[in-house]
Motif scaffolding. Structure first.
Motif, mmCIF file in Angstrom:
data_model
loop_
_atom_site.group_PDB
_atom_site.id
_atom_site.type_symbol
_atom_site.label_atom_id
_atom_site.label_comp_id
_atom_site.label_asym_id
_atom_site.label_seq_id
_atom_site.Cartn_x
_atom_site.Cartn_y
_atom_site.Cartn_z
ATOM 1 N N THR A 272 0.819 -1.218 0.000
ATOM 2 C CA THR A 272 0.000 0.000 0.000
ATOM 3 C C THR A 272 0.846 1.259 0.000
ATOM 4 O OG1 THR A 272 -1.782 -1.157 1.153
ATOM 5 C CG2 THR A 272 -1.801 1.243 1.242
ATOM 6 N N ALA A 273 1.901 1.285 0.805
ATOM 7 C CA ALA A 273 2.755 2.482 0.862
ATOM 8 C C ALA A 273 3.462 2.718 -0.463
ATOM 9 C CB ALA A 273 3.775 2.342 1.993
ATOM 10 N N GLU A 274 3.915 1.646 -1.097
ATOM 11 C CA GLU A 274 4.571 1.797 -2.397
ATOM 12 C C GLU A 274 3.592 2.321 -3.446
ATOM 13 O OE1 GLU A 274 8.045 -1.298 -3.067
ATOM 14 O OE2 GLU A 274 6.225 -2.329 -2.420
ATOM 15 N N LEU A 275 2.370 1.816 -3.423
ATOM 16 C CA LEU A 275 1.360 2.288 -4.379
ATOM 17 C C LEU A 275 1.073 3.770 -4.182
ATOM 18 C CD1 LEU A 275 -1.126 -0.721 -4.324
ATOM 19 C CD2 LEU A 275 0.402 -0.067 -6.184
ATOM 20 N N GLU A 276 1.051 4.209 -2.928
ATOM 21 C CA GLU A 276 0.823 5.636 -2.671
ATOM 22 C C GLU A 276 1.956 6.486 -3.236
ATOM 23 O OE1 GLU A 276 0.325 5.914 1.527
ATOM 24 O OE2 GLU A 276 -1.734 5.106 1.504
ATOM 25 N N LEU A 277 3.187 6.003 -3.094
ATOM 26 C CA LEU A 277 4.332 6.743 -3.624
ATOM 27 C C LEU A 277 4.323 6.761 -5.146
ATOM 28 C CD1 LEU A 277 7.013 5.483 -1.108
ATOM 29 C CD2 LEU A 277 6.225 7.841 -1.353
ATOM 30 N N LEU A 278 3.951 5.653 -5.759
ATOM 31 C CA LEU A 278 3.864 5.614 -7.220
ATOM 32 C C LEU A 278 2.739 6.527 -7.723
ATOM 33 C CD1 LEU A 278 4.522 1.835 -7.720
ATOM 34 C CD2 LEU A 278 5.807 3.650 -8.857
ATOM 35 N N ALA A 279 1.626 6.539 -7.007
ATOM 36 C CA ALA A 279 0.525 7.421 -7.404
ATOM 37 C C ALA A 279 0.932 8.882 -7.290
ATOM 38 C CB ALA A 279 -0.710 7.140 -6.545
ATOM 39 N N ALA A 280 1.671 9.226 -6.240
ATOM 40 C CA ALA A 280 2.132 10.609 -6.077
ATOM 41 C C ALA A 280 3.124 10.995 -7.170
ATOM 42 C CB ALA A 280 2.771 10.783 -4.698
ATOM 43 N N ALA A 281 3.995 10.057 -7.553
ATOM 44 C CA ALA A 281 4.929 10.330 -8.640
ATOM 45 C C ALA A 281 4.181 10.535 -9.955
ATOM 46 C CB ALA A 281 5.933 9.186 -8.769
ATOM 47 N N GLY A 282 3.156 9.709 -10.182
ATOM 48 C CA GLY A 282 2.349 9.867 -11.385
ATOM 49 C C GLY A 282 1.621 11.195 -11.419
ATOM 50 N N ALA A 283 1.083 11.611 -10.269
ATOM 51 C CA ALA A 283 0.388 12.896 -10.198
ATOM 52 C C ALA A 283 1.348 14.053 -10.457
ATOM 53 C CB ALA A 283 -0.287 13.053 -8.835
ATOM 54 N N ALA A 284 2.573 13.930 -9.987
ATOM 55 C CA ALA A 284 3.567 14.979 -10.227
ATOM 56 C C ALA A 284 3.915 15.060 -11.707
ATOM 57 C CB ALA A 284 4.822 14.701 -9.402
ATOM 58 N N ALA A 285 4.053 13.908 -12.369
ATOM 59 C CA ALA A 285 4.309 13.920 -13.817
ATOM 60 C C ALA A 285 3.129 14.514 -14.570
ATOM 61 C CB ALA A 285 4.606 12.503 -14.302
ATOM 62 N N ASP A 286 1.917 14.212 -14.115
ATOM 63 C CA ASP A 286 0.730 14.811 -14.736
ATOM 64 C C ASP A 286 0.752 16.331 -14.600
ATOM 65 O OD1 ASP A 286 -0.178 12.305 -15.400
ATOM 66 O OD2 ASP A 286 -1.857 12.294 -13.987
ATOM 67 N N ALA A 287 1.139 16.812 -13.430
ATOM 68 C CA ALA A 287 1.208 18.264 -13.219
ATOM 69 C C ALA A 287 2.229 18.889 -14.154
ATOM 70 C CB ALA A 287 1.566 18.553 -11.758
ATOM 71 N N ALA A 288 3.336 18.193 -14.391
ATOM 72 C CA ALA A 288 4.347 18.695 -15.321
ATOM 73 C C ALA A 288 3.770 18.791 -16.729
ATOM 74 C CB ALA A 288 5.577 17.797 -15.296
ATOM 75 N N PHE A 289 2.982 17.800 -17.137
ATOM 76 C CA PHE A 289 2.380 17.863 -18.479
ATOM 77 C C PHE A 289 1.405 19.030 -18.595
ATOM 78 C CE2 PHE A 289 -1.088 16.816 -21.431
ATOM 79 C CZ PHE A 289 -0.350 16.814 -22.610
ATOM 80 N N GLU A 290 0.606 19.241 -17.563
ATOM 81 C CA GLU A 290 -0.362 20.343 -17.630
ATOM 82 C C GLU A 290 0.339 21.685 -17.799
ATOM 83 O OE1 GLU A 290 -3.313 19.921 -18.172
ATOM 84 O OE2 GLU A 290 -3.969 18.038 -17.274
ATOM 85 N N GLU A 291 1.539 21.806 -17.264
ATOM 86 C CA GLU A 291 2.291 23.052 -17.419
ATOM 87 C C GLU A 291 3.015 23.112 -18.758
ATOM 88 O OE1 GLU A 291 2.329 25.753 -15.354
ATOM 89 O OE2 GLU A 291 0.683 24.640 -14.406
ATOM 90 N N ILE A 292 3.581 21.989 -19.218
ATOM 91 C CA ILE A 292 4.366 22.036 -20.461
ATOM 92 C C ILE A 292 3.482 22.345 -21.652
ATOM 93 C CG2 ILE A 292 4.247 19.618 -21.189
ATOM 94 C CD1 ILE A 292 7.426 21.777 -21.121
ATOM 95 N N ARG A 293 2.217 21.963 -21.609
ATOM 96 C CA ARG A 293 1.336 22.226 -22.740
ATOM 97 C C ARG A 293 1.043 23.725 -22.892
ATOM 98 N NH1 ARG A 293 -4.524 19.626 -21.325
ATOM 99 N NH2 ARG A 293 -5.105 20.902 -23.116
ATOM 100 N N LYS A 294 1.397 24.508 -21.877
ATOM 101 C CA LYS A 294 1.176 25.961 -21.934
ATOM 102 C C LYS A 294 2.357 26.720 -22.528
ATOM 103 C CE LYS A 294 -1.454 25.690 -17.597
ATOM 104 N NZ LYS A 294 -1.453 26.107 -16.163
ATOM 105 N N VAL A 295 3.528 26.069 -22.655
ATOM 106 C CA VAL A 295 4.721 26.793 -23.098
ATOM 107 C C VAL A 295 4.762 26.837 -24.622
ATOM 108 C CG1 VAL A 295 5.926 25.925 -21.059
ATOM 109 C CG2 VAL A 295 6.335 24.844 -23.279
#
Length: 375
Positions: free
Chosen positions: A152-175
């Motif tokens: 469970t703890a590993e899944l939470e860390l992987l989900a947080a990493a995925g959410a961070a990558a998603d946030a990066a995409f939402e910003e890169i599409r604006k540049v």
């Protein structure tokens, strides 16, 4: 990757992992495991040496023995600070002492041993000289699923990493894309991953126009133009666990053919995701995605596997590929990333990290998979 990155895990967590590894080794007919510095050692003990040198550092897991971490004396103080140190015995050796003899005393004199993939040949040969009646198997071959099922703890860390990558995409599409080099957009992506919590950036692929037809192009000096399809594939480590996502954007309005290819890949990615459920062989995920692309007439242009595992590294077992009959188990995490690559023209890839649940799959990347238009 640092010790603090793995703070959620305790000595008891590492003890359980080492016990699990020892049981898996015994079940595989191995007389023991030798784990060198690298992702397996981090996962099993929480220890990352400050420098990997010619001095032997190795975790020894053998039947009927407590785990022992053999380390050079000058590195013992750092090893004692590892989160899993209380779950093992530290055995240090000094310069002038034979580290292979020290290690051999912890192992049976014969039999087949598992050894981590990234162990130095220098050390493997030293062990063979000291224990000539032993043989060795790479952990990826002998225990491919050792780290595959996440808790469970590993899944939470992987989900947080995925959410961070998603946030990066939402910003890169604006540049701005048009008029800038791929390398500049790649640097933007790396900066964004770090801004959203990544301590390590493993790759930032920016494949524009014909460069997008090379799945591992990474970045170059090509100037991105209006009318280009651009493959964006990026990821790294956040709090010790990996991210990896791909979206394909278009600079300005796409052609009808470009939209059609993107729609085919999107449908293939959805089919691969829908195939994920417990008890299904890994190859079925590949087959589901590949069938959509083949039926659309682009089968010869899908030139790689559909997915790879992810955890403390961004690429690890299991692999979604024809011939892989390993069954999916809840807690496994891997990419689903079909693509079409038209040589000299453009490429399209769409990738999410997916985890197996009790009755299906859950995406850890949730940005739009529709065609995104950028400037």
């Amino acid at each position: 990757m640092t010790g603090s990155a793995l703070a959620p895990f305790t000595a008891d967590d590492y003890r359980a992992r080492m016990e699990r590894a020892a049981r898996a080794a015994a079940d595989a007919g191995l007389a023991g495991l030798l784990v060198a510095p690298g992702p397996d050692l981090v996962w099993l003990t929480g220890y990352t040496p400050t420098a990997v040198t010619e001095r032997l550092t190795v975790l020894v897991l053998a039947p009927g023995r407590d785990p022992v971490l053999v380390v050079p004396t000058l590195e013992a103080p750092d090893a004692q600070k590892a989160a899993g140190a209380d779950a093992l015995t530290l055995l240090d050796w000094t310069d002038g002492e034979d580290p292979y003899a020290v290690t051999a005393a912890l192992l049976p004199g014969s039999g087949r041993l598992g050894i981590s993939d990234n162990a130095w040949a220098l050390h493997l040969l030293g062990l063979l000289r000291t224990l000539p009646d032993t043989s060795y198997a790479a952990l990826t071959d002998a225990l491919p699923m050792l780290r595959a099922v996440k808790d469970t703890a590993e899944l939470e860390l992987l989900a947080a990493a995925g959410a961070a990558a998603d946030a990066a995409f939402e910003e890169i599409r604006k540049v701005p894309f048009a008029g800038r080099r791929e390398s500049e957009v790649g640097q933007d992506l790396a900066d964004l991953l770090r801004r959203f919590g990544h301590s390590q950036v493993d790759f930032t692929i920016v494949g524009s126009g014909p460069n997008g037809a090379n799945p591992h192009h990474e970045v170059g000096d090509r100037v991105i133009r209006r009318g280009d399809m651009v493959v964006l594939d990026f990821g790294g480590l956040k709090d010790g666990y990996g991210s990896d996502t791909t979206r394909t954007v278009h600079v300005g309005e796409p052609t009808e053919e470009e939209r059609r290819v993107h729609d085919v890949v999107r449908a293939a990615q959805e089919a691969g995701f829908r195939a994920v459920r417990p008890g299904v062989a890994c190859q079925e995920v590949d087959r589901a995605a590949r069938a959509v692309i083949s039926d659309a007439g682009y089968g010869e242009y899908f030139i790689h596997r559909t997915g790879h595992g992810i955890g403390v590294t961004t690429h690890e077992p299991p692999y979604m590929i024809e011939g892989e009959e390993q069954l999916l188990v809840p807690g496994m995490c891997f990419s689903v990333e079909p693509g079409v690559y038209l040589p000299g023209r453009f490429g399209v890839r769409i990738e999410d990290i997916v985890t197996v649940t009790g009755d299906g799959g859950r995406r850890l990347n949730n940005t739009t998979r529709e065609m995104v238009i950028v400037d």
